[in-house]
Design an enzyme around this catalytic site. Structure first.
Site, PDB file in Angstrom:
ATOM      1  N   ARG A  34      59.556  90.881  15.814  1.00 25.13           N
ATOM      2  CA  ARG A  34      58.356  90.939  14.983  1.00 25.13           C
ATOM      3  C   ARG A  34      58.177  92.363  14.477  1.00 25.13           C
ATOM      4  NH1 ARG A  34      52.286  89.007  16.621  1.00 25.13           N
ATOM      5  NH2 ARG A  34      52.439  90.681  18.159  1.00 25.13           N
ATOM      6  N   ASP A  93      61.788  53.442   7.075  1.00 25.25           N
ATOM      7  CA  ASP A  93      62.044  54.208   5.855  1.00 25.25           C
ATOM      8  C   ASP A  93      62.599  55.591   6.216  1.00 25.25           C
ATOM      9  OD1 ASP A  93      59.865  55.446   6.873  1.00 25.25           O
ATOM     10  OD2 ASP A  93      58.567  55.095   5.144  1.00 25.25           O
TER      11      ASP A  93
END
Lengths: 334, 334, 334
Positions: free
Chosen positions: B102, B315
């Site tokens: 970071r 799906d």
């Protein structure tokens, strides 16, 4: 300026000045359109003859003849042709119900064929349901196909359109989708009339886990209501999956009604009664509405400038709300 | 068209038609990118030698070597050089963990120096974390600096980028920020992979008071999930401050997982186990996913048109979800 | 670079780099503007002489002389002239209170006359409240009328402006409305200072049913706070209708304060004390703020680079928050 003129002015100006979304005005302005209640929205698979025959006994306001998720891929043609026959023959009585058809989504590759077959019947459904609307483009595509499908059709009245929002991106774009739907309503064979929150696909899309209390969907539900109502559309709440738990269904239905939803999807005929009760105006609310409208009309005749009712100043939104409640009460009471 | 072709078509078309956010397609399309689990995201101050040495024993999926809030202003240089050394020497074993750094925020005035020093090591971190992203411009600036820093670097693989949303304005602009991040992923040395909700700075910004139940953050958390998922990004939930209260941590972790978050920030090694358990797929979910994928492959071979599984039409989103669960399960199980 | 320079730099750069909303900077930058507490916002109908006379005994931070919903249509002129007289004569002591006037909405057709009459007094109110702001256009219209009304007026100081968001469309457009308000603050006789959530009209608009717990408004409330705070504006929470239930009022007030609201509307003088207590900074918070600012000043003098306080790195937002708390405490303590 008497109260009527003032309210009317306020109402018209308000619409005119709503800048960016200016097309709402003419849409809203069409007071000829009557309110179609859809307290319970019940899907009936178009391929299931047994269930289709039961329609007259189903008490739901809105019956959706389904080409989409309720129908297996191998039976899409069967569903289309059964629905077409049902519309054409008028064998089944839909009186007092919203006779509607859910086609497959724009992205499915099945939607155009759905429209071609189903809308070749001489009688059209009252309402079309379009699932999985992901962007304003979907509505452009749909409007285009609908126009060409109906080119040779003599339609007395426009069909209503109900759209489904069922993914994170669809919710993100919902204001733009509704805005486009309102614009297209001016020039196409549909009038956008409502938004359904398809919570199961939405949960799958964001990776959420459904619970009966639906705390994980609190933001999504309240956001869908806000956007729908900003465009003066109906908002249809999520399905309550556990269809045997009528008490849980009642709680969720009343919560949804309290949030501003106008109706709720149901997956079983046994859910209809509980749901429709929750989404019906309460008697004291109807009484309030009748008295308010009466008071408004009295003041209008007397030309009085001041207009308060039960200690509150009455403005146009309240008057419209009262009229909707009365209309809803008159349509939904047996 | 068999089911596979149909699903594939539907998937591709869906992406292509998602108009404004069209760049998602190529990003999403790169199926070569593997899923990097970050159930627990643990910060280790780059200036703290003792904590750095403990890394091999820390069980967190994602270890963040911190230059930002965990490091005093007077020790920024020390942190940079320790992290550089750690990357260069490979003394510490990160196997099975996301080795990430970071840096300081774009607005801090410290970020460029962080990049220059840390990325001068011959081995790059897997992932960069960029805090306090306030606007799409921040990502442009960051992409620019990253490109020039890495000009002479031979990078085999792009680094992943995790961005932090930590203020009211940042949340307001989050859709535009993510959209820009996806676009920049095409042409820069990073690929946007996730969004962290930085709740403490957010609360300070809006003047909210943190509680363990976090009701005051319900909207912000669910909104961050929705936006992140709309762009197919990971969503990392807030820190549970009271690190001794493991039961409270468990409740909040499971709630976050239920909302759709994919992981959670932790501030103490003792929080890792509880958090990672909450964000791991449940065994019955893994079984469901495996069977679904198997059924899909069977149907594909037989060329059958219809495809239902456990009573539901399957799906593409469900299939993708199932594959993610299997991948997550295989990566996270020991 | 010492800590002061760094923080100052960080602060300025932050503002400069906030791209689209760049006009915020100069607005925020004007540190000369002092914080006006509005913990309790109490409406007094301009037409009600008895209530107007009670103002000196009302302890609310913000007294709103109302031309709008509290005044019947037939008594608008009376309200305007009483408010004008009250401003002109200075008969009533507003010392220590925000003396403000709520005009009628842009769409009412009454607003221009309100401004003309009320602002013809030689003393202007501190603050104007504009209800039912539906779009950025409303603010353009209002700025225009205000400018022409005040053309011949010698105003020492700008008036503050508080806007109301009270409909679904207004909430949907709230970021654009606030942005326009900030821009207009540069060049008009008002400075946008806060947003009021008008929950009753909002509920009527979306068809929601109010409950004391207000779960149906959770999203709307948290969204209003987020947008207001993104533009560094005050956020004023909803009315608690049941004015006899002080315990319910206390709970809702503390909840609102915890969400980040800076104040709350009240409809009865009896609600003021409970509300103002809930929105006052807690003693330990004030102590924390005083010590933090002291520590900051100490470090600045010593030119030290590192700056932590009670184990946390201190950045500019925290410092600003601490200063606001101190200012609030000094203004609100008797």
């Amino acid at each position: 300026m008497n109260v009527f003129a003032l309210l009317r002015w306020s109402y018209k100006e308000g619409l005119r000045s709503s800048a960016k979304y200016s097309t709402i005005s003419s849409f809203q302005g069409s007071e000829s359109r009557k309110y179609v209640p859809r307290r319970a929205v019940l899907y009936v698979p178009g391929s299931d003859e047994r269930k289709l025959q039961k329609i007259p006994s189903l008490g739901a306001d809105c019956i959706v003849l389904d080409c989409e998720d309720g129908v297996a891929l191998s039976r899409k043609n069967e569903a289309r042709s059964k629905i077409r026959h049902l519309l054409q023959s008028r064998e089944i009585d839909f009186s007092g119900k919203d006779c509607s058809v859910r086609v497959n989504s724009v992205e499915s590759g099945l939607c155009e064929e759905d429209l071609r077959e189903v809308l070749s019947a001489s009688h059209l459904p009252d309402t079309l349901h379009l699932p999985k609307v992901e962007s304003p483009d979907h509505l452009d595509w749909f409007a285009d196909k609908l126009k060409s499908t109906l080119r040779s059709h003599k339609t007395a009245e426009k069909m209503r359109l109900i759209i489904f929002t069922e993914s994170a991106m669809s919710l993100l774009k919902l204001p733009a989708i509704c805005q486009r739907g309102i614009e297209l309503s001016e020039e196409t064979p549909f009038v956008l009339d409502g938004v359904v929150f398809g919570s199961d696909d939405f949960c799958a899309d964001i990776g959420a886990t459904r619970t009966n209390e639906a705390k994980e969907l609190l933001y999504a539900r309240q956001y869908v209501v806000m956007v729908a109502k900003a465009f003066k559309l109906q908002a249809i709440d999520l399905v309550y999956i556990d269809y045997k738990d009528l008490e849980g269904l009642r709680i969720q239905s009343e919560e949804g009604a309290g949030m501003g939803f106008t109706g709720k999807q149901v997956i079983h005929p046994g859910q209809v009664e509980v749901v429709q009760a929750a989404f019906s105006p309460k008697p004291q609310k109807v009484e309030w509405a009748r008295e308010l409208v009466q008071a408004f009309e009295d003041h209008q005749q007397q030309g009085k400038g001041a207009f308060t009712f039960r200690g509150h100043m009455i403005d146009m939104p309240l008057l419209l709300q009262a009229r909707n409640i009365i209309q809803m009460a008159s349509v939904t009471s047996k």
